[in-house]
Write a protein that holds these residues in place. Structure first.
Motif, short mmCIF file in Angstrom:
data_model
loop_
_atom_site.label_atom_id
_atom_site.label_comp_id
_atom_site.label_asym_id
_atom_site.label_seq_id
_atom_site.Cartn_x
_atom_site.Cartn_y
_atom_site.Cartn_z
N GLU A 198 0.84 -1.21 0.00
CA GLU A 198 0.00 0.00 0.00
C GLU A 198 0.87 1.25 0.00
O GLU A 198 0.58 2.22 -0.70
CB GLU A 198 -0.90 0.03 1.24
CG GLU A 198 -2.05 -0.96 1.18
CD GLU A 198 -2.92 -0.91 2.44
OE1 GLU A 198 -3.83 -1.74 2.54
OE2 GLU A 198 -2.69 -0.06 3.33
N GLU A 236 2.32 1.95 -3.37
CA GLU A 236 1.30 2.44 -4.31
C GLU A 236 1.02 3.92 -4.09
O GLU A 236 0.61 4.63 -5.00
CB GLU A 236 0.00 1.65 -4.14
CG GLU A 236 0.07 0.30 -4.84
CD GLU A 236 -1.12 -0.59 -4.49
OE1 GLU A 236 -1.11 -1.75 -4.95
OE2 GLU A 236 -2.03 -0.16 -3.75
N GLU A 237 1.24 4.36 -2.86
CA GLU A 237 0.84 5.72 -2.48
C GLU A 237 1.98 6.73 -2.57
O GLU A 237 1.74 7.90 -2.81
CB GLU A 237 0.34 5.65 -1.02
CG GLU A 237 -0.64 6.68 -0.59
CD GLU A 237 -1.92 6.68 -1.40
OE1 GLU A 237 -2.37 7.77 -1.74
OE2 GLU A 237 -2.44 5.57 -1.72
#
Ligand code: ATP
Length: 180
Positions: free
Chosen positions: A122, A125-126
């Motif tokens: 995550e 991805e950010e």
């Protein structure tokens, strides 16, 4: 600079964030306390549900241009200059959460999340700038030394340093494979 410290529950985010903020002379911020203070968190049973978009906006408004260490397992989703993802052998995650009295299901979910790199994926991805640190077998001060040494040498991205797939047999007893 905004430094976010994230990771699976029990990996040591709060302990490390407090030492890191002291050593840098930065403000320490608990993301959960911040969200609640801003009226963003909503209590659902004994969990707090947080709207991540709202939280990101509030963090941007409040902290951009300030020097802060933001601690919490949602901190990798808010605007930060660098995200530190702490990792810990999933068996030790299990033992720490067990000693905190986590219910079996919640323990299984978190051990599995650490095993398969949920927070790291995550975070990547950010945010471009993600630094992964393996805390296994290290003291909190050693972990902070490692973070500071990476930051001071200009490293902004270091990922892919752990692979817990070899540890599967050590933690299979904690998992709830295919059901409750
Ligand atoms: N290398 C280490 N880094 C951080 N904490 C460690 C380390 N070694 C042992 N610990 C211990 O592990 C525990 C970690 O608890 P802590 O509350 O910091 O974790 P957390 O990731 O913030 O958990 P949560 O997400 O549930 O708030 C503490 O008791 C701490 O003393």
């Amino acid at each position: 600079m905004i430094i976010a410290v994230s990771g699976t529950p029990g990996v040591g985010k709060t302990t490390v964030s407090k030492i890191l903020s002291e050593r840098l002379g930065y403000e320490y911020v608990s993301i959960k306390d911040f969200a609640l203070a801003k009226g963003i968190g909503e209590k659902v049973g004994d969990e707090i549900e947080i709207d991540v978009d709202e939280l990101s906006r509030a963090v941007g408004e409040e902290f951009s241009g300030r020097d802060v260490v933001i601690d919490g397992h949602l901190s990798h989703l808010v605007p930060a200059d660098v995200v530190v993802v702490l990792r810990l052998h999933p068996k030790m995650v299990a033992e720490r959460l067990e000693s905190r009295g986590y219910p079996r299901k919640k323990l299984a979910e978190n051990v599995e999340a650490e095993l398969v790199d949920v927070i790291l994926v995550e975070a990547i991805e950010e945010n471009e700038n993600v630094i992964e640190v393996d805390t296994t077998g290290k003291t909190p001060d050693e972990v902070v030394d490692e973070i500071l040494s990476l930051l001071n040498s200009g490293v902004k991205r270091r990922v892919g340093i752990v692979d817990w797939s070899w540890a599967y047999d050590d933690v299979v007893q904690y998992l709830m494979l295919g059901g409750d």
